[in-house]
Design a protein around this motif. Sequence first.
Motif, PDB file in Angstrom:
ATOM      1  N   ALA A 119       0.792  -1.230   0.000  1.00 38.00           N
ATOM      2  CA  ALA A 119       0.000   0.000   0.000  1.00 38.00           C
ATOM      3  C   ALA A 119       0.824   1.280   0.000  1.00 38.00           C
ATOM      4  O   ALA A 119       0.366   2.309  -0.501  1.00 38.00           O
ATOM      5  CB  ALA A 119      -0.925   0.003   1.202  1.00 38.00           C
ATOM      6  N   VAL A 120       2.012   1.242   0.564  1.00 30.88           N
ATOM      7  CA  VAL A 120       2.802   2.466   0.739  1.00 30.88           C
ATOM      8  C   VAL A 120       4.148   2.298   0.041  1.00 30.88           C
ATOM      9  O   VAL A 120       4.891   1.364   0.336  1.00 30.88           O
ATOM     10  CB  VAL A 120       3.021   2.752   2.243  1.00 30.88           C
ATOM     11  CG1 VAL A 120       3.811   4.025   2.441  1.00 30.88           C
ATOM     12  CG2 VAL A 120       1.704   2.815   2.990  1.00 30.88           C
ATOM     13  N   PRO A 121       4.475   3.208  -0.854  1.00 31.90           N
ATOM     14  CA  PRO A 121       5.763   3.084  -1.550  1.00 31.90           C
ATOM     15  C   PRO A 121       6.934   3.578  -0.695  1.00 31.90           C
ATOM     16  O   PRO A 121       6.755   4.277   0.292  1.00 31.90           O
ATOM     17  CB  PRO A 121       5.571   3.984  -2.778  1.00 31.90           C
ATOM     18  CG  PRO A 121       4.578   5.013  -2.342  1.00 31.90           C
ATOM     19  CD  PRO A 121       3.677   4.323  -1.353  1.00 31.90           C
ATOM     20  N   GLY A 122       8.114   3.195  -1.098  1.00 31.73           N
ATOM     21  CA  GLY A 122       9.332   3.723  -0.485  1.00 31.73           C
ATOM     22  C   GLY A 122       9.775   2.977   0.759  1.00 31.73           C
ATOM     23  O   GLY A 122       9.535   1.782   0.935  1.00 31.73           O
ATOM     24  N   VAL A 123      10.403   3.740   1.634  1.00 32.39           N
ATOM     25  CA  VAL A 123      11.055   3.180   2.806  1.00 32.39           C
ATOM     26  C   VAL A 123      10.132   3.131   4.038  1.00 32.39           C
ATOM     27  O   VAL A 123      10.457   2.498   5.029  1.00 32.39           O
ATOM     28  CB  VAL A 123      12.349   3.987   3.106  1.00 32.39           C
ATOM     29  CG1 VAL A 123      12.028   5.361   3.666  1.00 32.39           C
ATOM     30  CG2 VAL A 123      13.261   3.223   4.023  1.00 32.39           C
ATOM     31  N   VAL A 124       8.967   3.761   3.944  1.00 35.25           N
ATOM     32  CA  VAL A 124       8.053   3.838   5.085  1.00 35.25           C
ATOM     33  C   VAL A 124       7.666   2.455   5.632  1.00 35.25           C
ATOM     34  O   VAL A 124       7.689   2.253   6.861  1.00 35.25           O
ATOM     35  CB  VAL A 124       6.797   4.678   4.722  1.00 35.25           C
ATOM     36  CG1 VAL A 124       5.755   4.613   5.833  1.00 35.25           C
ATOM     37  CG2 VAL A 124       7.193   6.114   4.436  1.00 35.25           C
ATOM     38  N   PRO A 125       7.305   1.480   4.789  1.00 34.46           N
ATOM     39  CA  PRO A 125       6.956   0.166   5.352  1.00 34.46           C
ATOM     40  C   PRO A 125       8.092  -0.461   6.171  1.00 34.46           C
ATOM     41  O   PRO A 125       7.841  -1.120   7.181  1.00 34.46           O
ATOM     42  CB  PRO A 125       6.651  -0.693   4.128  1.00 34.46           C
ATOM     43  CG  PRO A 125       6.351   0.263   3.037  1.00 34.46           C
ATOM     44  CD  PRO A 125       7.122   1.507   3.349  1.00 34.46           C
ATOM     45  N   TRP A 126       9.313  -0.251   5.742  1.00 35.67           N
ATOM     46  CA  TRP A 126      10.461  -0.822   6.452  1.00 35.67           C
ATOM     47  C   TRP A 126      10.659  -0.139   7.809  1.00 35.67           C
ATOM     48  O   TRP A 126      10.987  -0.804   8.800  1.00 35.67           O
ATOM     49  CB  TRP A 126      11.723  -0.706   5.594  1.00 35.67           C
ATOM     50  CG  TRP A 126      11.616  -1.544   4.367  1.00 35.67           C
ATOM     51  CD1 TRP A 126      11.276  -1.119   3.111  1.00 35.67           C
ATOM     52  CD2 TRP A 126      11.782  -2.953   4.277  1.00 35.67           C
ATOM     53  NE1 TRP A 126      11.234  -2.172   2.247  1.00 35.67           N
ATOM     54  CE2 TRP A 126      11.555  -3.318   2.932  1.00 35.67           C
ATOM     55  CE3 TRP A 126      12.106  -3.948   5.180  1.00 35.67           C
ATOM     56  CZ2 TRP A 126      11.637  -4.627   2.492  1.00 35.67           C
ATOM     57  CZ3 TRP A 126      12.194  -5.252   4.741  1.00 35.67           C
ATOM     58  CH2 TRP A 126      11.966  -5.580   3.408  1.00 35.67           C
ATOM     59  N   ILE A 127      10.459   1.167   7.852  1.00 32.62           N
ATOM     60  CA  ILE A 127      10.614   1.909   9.110  1.00 32.62           C
ATOM     61  C   ILE A 127       9.512   1.509  10.095  1.00 32.62           C
ATOM     62  O   ILE A 127       9.784   1.226  11.268  1.00 32.62           O
ATOM     63  CB  ILE A 127      10.596   3.428   8.848  1.00 32.62           C
ATOM     64  CG1 ILE A 127      11.845   3.828   8.054  1.00 32.62           C
ATOM     65  CG2 ILE A 127      10.506   4.214  10.153  1.00 32.62           C
ATOM     66  CD1 ILE A 127      11.835   5.249   7.542  1.00 32.62           C
ATOM     67  N   VAL A 128       8.274   1.472   9.605  1.00 29.61           N
ATOM     68  CA  VAL A 128       7.152   1.099  10.465  1.00 29.61           C
ATOM     69  C   VAL A 128       7.318  -0.335  10.958  1.00 29.61           C
ATOM     70  O   VAL A 128       7.098  -0.633  12.143  1.00 29.61           O
ATOM     71  CB  VAL A 128       5.810   1.284   9.724  1.00 29.61           C
ATOM     72  CG1 VAL A 128       4.655   0.699  10.524  1.00 29.61           C
ATOM     73  CG2 VAL A 128       5.565   2.753   9.428  1.00 29.61           C
ATOM     74  N   THR A 129       7.713  -1.234  10.077  1.00 29.26           N
ATOM     75  CA  THR A 129       7.903  -2.636  10.461  1.00 29.26           C
ATOM     76  C   THR A 129       9.045  -2.770  11.462  1.00 29.26           C
ATOM     77  O   THR A 129       8.938  -3.537  12.432  1.00 29.26           O
ATOM     78  CB  THR A 129       8.180  -3.504   9.222  1.00 29.26           C
ATOM     79  OG1 THR A 129       7.082  -3.362   8.321  1.00 29.26           O
ATOM     80  CG2 THR A 129       8.349  -4.958   9.590  1.00 29.26           C
ATOM     81  N   GLY A 130      10.119  -2.042  11.257  1.00 31.18           N
ATOM     82  CA  GLY A 130      11.233  -2.077  12.216  1.00 31.18           C
ATOM     83  C   GLY A 130      10.803  -1.586  13.590  1.00 31.18           C
ATOM     84  O   GLY A 130      11.155  -2.180  14.619  1.00 31.18           O
ATOM     85  N   ALA A 131      10.016  -0.504  13.600  1.00 31.39           N
ATOM     86  CA  ALA A 131       9.517   0.022  14.878  1.00 31.39           C
ATOM     87  C   ALA A 131       8.577  -0.994  15.540  1.00 31.39           C
ATOM     88  O   ALA A 131       8.639  -1.216  16.762  1.00 31.39           O
ATOM     89  CB  ALA A 131       8.802   1.343  14.661  1.00 31.39           C
ATOM     90  N   ALA A 132       7.707  -1.628  14.754  1.00 28.22           N
ATOM     91  CA  ALA A 132       6.781  -2.630  15.303  1.00 28.22           C
ATOM     92  C   ALA A 132       7.544  -3.823  15.856  1.00 28.22           C
ATOM     93  O   ALA A 132       7.199  -4.353  16.922  1.00 28.22           O
ATOM     94  CB  ALA A 132       5.788  -3.077  14.228  1.00 28.22           C
TER      95      ALA A 132
END
Length: 158
Positions: A41-54
């Motif tokens: 759903a979200v392009p770029g690096v955002v999914p990786w940052i959110v997943t890392g935080a989770a």
Amino acid sequence: MSSPGNDGETVAYSERLGVPLRWWVQGTMLVASLWLALVVAVPGVVPWIVTGAALALLAAGLTSYGSARIKVEDGVLYAGRAHIDTSLLGAVTALDADQTRRVAGMEADARAFLVLRPYLKRAVKVHLDDPADPTPYWLVSSRHPDRLAAALQALADH
């Protein structure tokens, strides 16, 4: 199971109430599902940052929840953040899963001190012999309730 601790102290019993492996697996799968939903759903690096935080929050939460220790050392019972001198303890009973469920549920006393974990089905019930303390007993989860009860009983016999 008596062994020397730090600075020559005698540790009669020690146990960490760590969460089971399946909680780590299930939590990791939850975070992986989050990553999959975000990466689509979200392009770029955002999914990786959110997943890392989770993933960091998951690790911190499970580590914190599973960090409670049960220890009998130098005449003191430690259960989580609380401790009590074993000279103030009365009868000690190792409970099976059914007894633990009853004592923690239908037969519970609201004044009791509890260190329970839902993934540990057995516990030890430790009555208090301290007239100044309104707490009637401690109910402490354990993977080895017989060993914990034996360690407490051995100190009471001395």
